[in-house]
Design an enzyme around this catalytic site. Sequence first.
Site, PDB file in Angstrom:
ATOM      1  CB  CYS A 196     -19.721 -11.376 -21.675  1.00 11.84           C
ATOM      2  SG  CYS A 196     -21.450 -11.135 -22.090  1.00 11.84           S
ATOM      3  CB  CYS A 213     -25.086  -9.846 -18.705  1.00 11.91           C
ATOM      4  SG  CYS A 213     -24.396  -9.793 -20.370  1.00 11.91           S
ATOM      5  N   GLY A 232       0.797  -1.229   0.000  1.00 12.68           N
ATOM      6  CA  GLY A 232       0.000   0.000   0.000  1.00 12.68           C
ATOM      7  C   GLY A 232       0.821   1.266   0.000  1.00 12.68           C
ATOM      8  CB  CYS A 253     -20.366  -8.835 -19.074  1.00  9.94           C
ATOM      9  SG  CYS A 253     -21.357 -10.149 -18.394  1.00  9.94           S
ATOM     10  CB  CYS A 264     -23.666 -14.018 -20.786  1.00  6.85           C
ATOM     11  SG  CYS A 264     -23.142 -13.095 -19.327  1.00  6.85           S
TER      12      CYS A 264
END
Lengths: 303, 203, 370
Positions: free
Chosen positions: A276, A245, A36, A270, A248
Amino acid sequence: MTAQPTDIATYNFAYLDEQTKRMIRRAILKGIAIPGYQVPFASREMPMPYGWGTGGVQVTASIIGPDDVLKVIDQGADDTTNAVSIRAFFKKVANVAVTTETAKATIIQTRHRIPEHPLSAGQVLVYQVPIPEPLRFLEPRETETRKMHALEEYGLIHVKLYEDIAKHGRIATTYAYPVKVEGRYVMDPSPTPKFDNPKMHRSPALQLFGAGREKRIYALPPFTDVVSLDFEDHPFEVQTFDQPCALCAAENVYLDEVILDDHGGHMFVCSDTDHCEKRREQGHRGHLAPEIPLALEKTEPAQ
Amino acid sequence: MDIVTQAIEGGFADPVFDAQTVFRAVMDAMARPGKLQPLPVFTRPPTPLSATAGAIALALCDNDTPLWLDPALQASATVKSWLGFHTGAPLANTPADAHFALIATPAEMMALDGFSQGTQDYPDRSTTLILEVSDLVSGAPLLLEGPGIEKTATIAPAQMPRHFVEQWKQNNQRFPRGVDIILATSEAIACLPRTTRIKTMEA
Amino acid sequence: MYVAVKGGEAAIRNAHKLLADRRRGDRSVPTLRLDQIVEQLALGADRVMSEGSLYDRELAALAIVQARGDMIEAIFLVRAYRTTLPRFGYTRAIDTGTMLVERRVSATYKDLPGGQLLGPTFDYTHRLLDPELAAGGEVAEPEQRAGEAEAMPRVSAILAREGLIESDGDMPEDHVPGDITREPLAFPMARDIRLQALSRGDEGFLLALGYSTQRGYARNHPFVGEVRIGEVELALDVPELPFAVPLGSIRVTECQMVNQFKGSAKAPPQFTRGYGLVFGQSERKAMAMALCDRALRASELGEDVVAAAQDEEFVISHSDNVQATGFVEHLKLPHYVDFQAELDLVRRMRAEHDARENAGKAEEKREAAE
Ligand SMILES: [Zn+2]
């Protein structure tokens, strides 16, 4: 007549010279050792503009080897022009195999998304980062923000999030949503939608972040605690979508809104194109899926 | 073989790909503390510098990284000229100036806090220690946890520095400052970044 | 039914083919040769060398052609090439006092040792478009200096003899000059680092900032002590050799700005310095750089930081045009994932807002009815 190119300018393997790679490699190791924390590095000019993924490209160029299989996405899609361009760059300068399949890639360079398919141990996710400093829009000065990180003085960012709640009734940050790493450093996850934040937490993959213009590299080793900042009375929440979606039928994935006409017609699909396609191959069909079965070239071996 | 030949021979056969392979092993080891990363022999440095430690030095060091050698390595003019020839790294005047330190005999090494710890503002400005150890299984077992480790990991490096567990605890307490360690055997490496905690093994 | 748009690769290929076509233009016009640019657009090549931080006229010319004359694009090309070059060593600092001077003017003295030398300047040309140039007319040979050039001490050295100007920014004995192309920038920075950044900074940006100091945003009372343009020798120390190896010469422009200074808690009343140095011939850039350098010394000289030109983080973070153009232009990349997130938020907040409004109106109606 074809003019013969002269040897007026030549380039090294994987574009970067070895000294530059060593410098970036050292920064990556420090980043991994201090999760980080943004390690300053002497970022180089790259053959694509600053802001277009130079940080990610430098990181990828420094870690990539002949056995790697590279995937590049922008907005979750392999076929966005900048992703296409970066993939072509590595094909050209490092001659590596490339793929669109998340599961087959050893290195995935991304801008703005984390793939839906869970990452696995041994994979490296390389983020392109425009502004690595999570405190930058609260305090423009590097000298000040560096002090805040050193002293672990993060009151300002909590105040900002809380002001959101007071003003709007909710935290109005939807992407680049700040996280705290291993209880110490506040980190910018790059402008991914906050939908993706939970995927960073204890991921089995190594996550590397490169900010070329701002000259910073940072990292999340696998299995590292990554917690989105929030408040007890306003816990962190991800975006939800009302419909699956359209291609899909996937649920619980991040969707893009696609405008179909100028009468308000739209659909949601997607944003992760590989995810997808994979689902449609498996026979999942949304209400707007085309009849024609997909037959796409997904992996290209090294030449 | 004379000293000049010894100093020139034994570097990377393929500088670009060898350096990449060694770096990736170090990166993976740093990202997964305590996990052994096998490493084939890439260099033939003069003794007492080991092939693995030599390879790490060649992969990571150059004229931008002052290097500190422990007395055993310092004593060898051949080692110094080999490192000088292949990396161009200047020798650090003091351990606290070193970006990297090569330690051939960790059991006799100076305290960890004698090396650069970085600053609170720039904790990355610390020394990375490369310790030559004979193996990672025959010493006192260390139970590890922290970032990069799913639950726990165990390694048992031989010939570690004196009071290592106590020294490492102090290193942890200095976080984000502190040193990171690369352990190098003849065929593998393992890392202890400053975030790795050693759990006390209950008897 | 919906079929997503594919074929990014072909689109990019075709776009670049079209770019190559447009770059070439009308095929009946002869192709530009690099030596034509080196010779006839020399100041353009100088700017590319200076802000590209690579002294190579031919590469600068190539970059200008490749960029279709877009200077920032050309600078970018050169930078992206130079950054891949291995570093063999650092030359000795150049000595502009020994410069083979082609132009040298001072605004602070009417005459001075070495004289005022106008050289190849646009100054005092009347800016009238010249049809003869378009016709490709013959150009007369220039006048030649008769005999050896007189030594040309720098004006700052003349002032220093009187003790009226500060010393030339002494660095500690063991100071190793930084290298912004090798080390990450950190603030606050030493002056050597800052000058490097300014020297490759965008001419337009530094010009505007320098101009702002003249208009009162941190006014620093500048006089052009001297501007000089000419060739200086480069020499490299090689560890194995007892002498420095000459590498040839480069052309540079140097500006020494002399600034009146009333004194502060930190420094006595004296003249202070602002310094500019760039590759090639570019007085505008060297002068703007010197104004900015002086402004950026505010803290060192105990002046209040009140204007943009004095703010080191602001100036240095935004002076690099390769960085700036990249980030400004990246806004045209797709951002639809983030936009989607914002769209969703704005829709929700808007719905809540409308609901509150409607509830308020209903309440008003109910009250009115009662
Ligand atoms: Zn889908």
